[in-house]
Scaffold this motif. Structure first.
Motif, short mmCIF file in Angstrom:
data_model
loop_
_atom_site.label_atom_id
_atom_site.label_comp_id
_atom_site.label_asym_id
_atom_site.label_seq_id
_atom_site.Cartn_x
_atom_site.Cartn_y
_atom_site.Cartn_z
N PHE A 185 0.80 -1.22 0.13
CA PHE A 185 0.09 0.03 0.15
C PHE A 185 0.81 1.26 -0.10
CE2 PHE A 185 -2.24 3.53 1.86
CZ PHE A 185 -3.32 3.50 1.58
N GLY A 186 1.78 1.27 1.00
CA GLY A 186 2.40 2.55 1.17
C GLY A 186 3.62 2.89 -0.11
N HIS A 187 3.77 2.18 -0.97
CA HIS A 187 4.82 2.43 -1.88
C HIS A 187 4.25 2.18 -3.12
CE1 HIS A 187 7.97 2.54 0.84
NE2 HIS A 187 7.32 1.56 1.36
N CYS A 188 2.94 2.66 -3.38
CA CYS A 188 2.32 2.63 -4.92
C CYS A 188 2.70 3.68 -5.52
CB CYS A 188 0.65 2.53 -4.53
SG CYS A 188 -0.01 4.18 -3.88
N GLN A 189 2.41 3.53 -6.88
CA GLN A 189 2.62 4.68 -8.07
C GLN A 189 1.88 5.76 -8.05
OE1 GLN A 189 3.20 1.93 -11.20
NE2 GLN A 189 5.55 1.92 -10.91
N GLN A 190 0.42 5.23 -8.09
CA GLN A 190 -0.75 6.06 -7.84
C GLN A 190 -1.96 5.43 -7.21
OE1 GLN A 190 -1.37 5.75 -12.42
NE2 GLN A 190 -1.12 7.96 -12.62
N PHE A 191 -2.75 6.29 -7.18
CA PHE A 191 -4.18 5.88 -6.60
C PHE A 191 -5.33 5.92 -7.61
CE2 PHE A 191 -1.82 6.31 -2.55
CZ PHE A 191 -2.53 5.34 -1.58
N ALA A 192 -6.14 5.14 -7.68
CA ALA A 192 -7.51 5.20 -8.40
C ALA A 192 -8.41 5.77 -7.36
CB ALA A 192 -7.66 3.80 -8.85
N ILE A 193 -8.96 6.85 -7.59
CA ILE A 193 -10.01 7.46 -6.77
C ILE A 193 -11.32 7.17 -7.63
CG2 ILE A 193 -10.88 9.22 -5.44
CD1 ILE A 193 -8.01 8.54 -4.54
N GLU A 247 5.60 8.60 3.58
CA GLU A 247 6.09 9.20 4.78
C GLU A 247 5.02 8.30 5.71
OE1 GLU A 247 5.62 13.17 7.29
OE2 GLU A 247 6.61 13.16 5.35
N PRO A 248 5.55 7.67 6.91
CA PRO A 248 4.67 6.75 7.63
C PRO A 248 3.56 7.87 8.20
CG PRO A 248 6.69 6.16 7.96
CD PRO A 248 6.96 7.48 7.22
N GLY A 249 2.33 7.23 8.09
CA GLY A 249 1.17 7.98 8.71
C GLY A 249 0.49 9.12 8.00
N LEU A 250 1.10 9.47 6.52
CA LEU A 250 0.77 10.68 5.83
C LEU A 250 -0.41 10.28 5.00
CD1 LEU A 250 1.46 13.54 4.77
CD2 LEU A 250 2.50 12.39 3.01
N LEU A 251 -0.57 8.99 4.38
CA LEU A 251 -1.72 8.79 3.45
C LEU A 251 -2.95 8.84 4.04
CD1 LEU A 251 0.11 6.12 1.02
CD2 LEU A 251 -0.13 8.54 0.71
N PRO A 252 -3.32 8.10 5.26
CA PRO A 252 -4.71 8.15 5.81
C PRO A 252 -5.04 9.80 5.71
CG PRO A 252 -3.38 6.71 6.92
CD PRO A 252 -2.50 7.36 6.13
#
Length: 111
Positions: A17-25, A45-50
Motif C-alpha cells: 500500500f505505502g509504496h504505490c505509484q498512483q491511487f485510483a479514486i 512518509e509513515p502516517g501521511l496517506l490516511p
C-alpha cells in the motif's frame, strides 16, 4: 456516495500500500461507478496517506497488503479498509465490492 481509493502499480492493485505509484479514486452512487480519477500520492512518509486520502473525501480503501498502524490511522479518519484483495483492475475491485463478491483474504503486509 462511497469513494474508494485503490493503490496501483502498473495499473493494477499494488501489493504494498505505502509504496504505490498512483491511487485510483473511484466514486460511486446508488451502487454504480460514477467517476474515476488517477492521482499521484505525495512521497511516502509513515502516517501521511490516511490524512491525505481523507482530504480527498475517500470513505473506503481496498488493499492487498497494508500495515496495522495504517489501518488504525484510516479507522481514525472513518475510512473502511478491506485487505487481502487480489491484483485486479481498480474498477473491477470496486464492482466486486459493490456486489459483495470481492474476494479478500490475508493481509499481505506483515509490518
Amino acid at each position: 456516495m462511497k469513494k474508494f481509493a485503490i493503490p496501483l502499480e502498473n495499473g493494477r492493485l499494488c501489493s504494498h500500500f505505502g509504496h504505490c505509484q498512483q491511487f485510483a479514486i473511484i466514486e460511486t452512487m446508488d451502487g454504480k461507478i460514477t467517476v474515476q480519477n488517477l492521482v499521484t500520492p505525495p512521497p511516502h512518509e509513515p502516517g501521511l496517506l490516511p490524512q491525505w486520502l481523507s482530504e480527498h473525501g475517500v470513505t473506503h480503501v481496498i488493499a492487498g497488503g497494508i500495515g496495522q498502524k495504517a489501518i488504525n490511522l484510516f479507522n481514525g479518519q472513518n475510512i473502511q479498509v478491506t485487505v487481502g484483495a487480489q491484483p485486479k483492475q481498480p474498477a473491477e475491485l470496486v464492482e466486486d465490492w459493490l456486489t459483495n463478491s470481492l474476494v479478500s483474504g490475508a493481509n499481505a503486509c506483515d509490518h
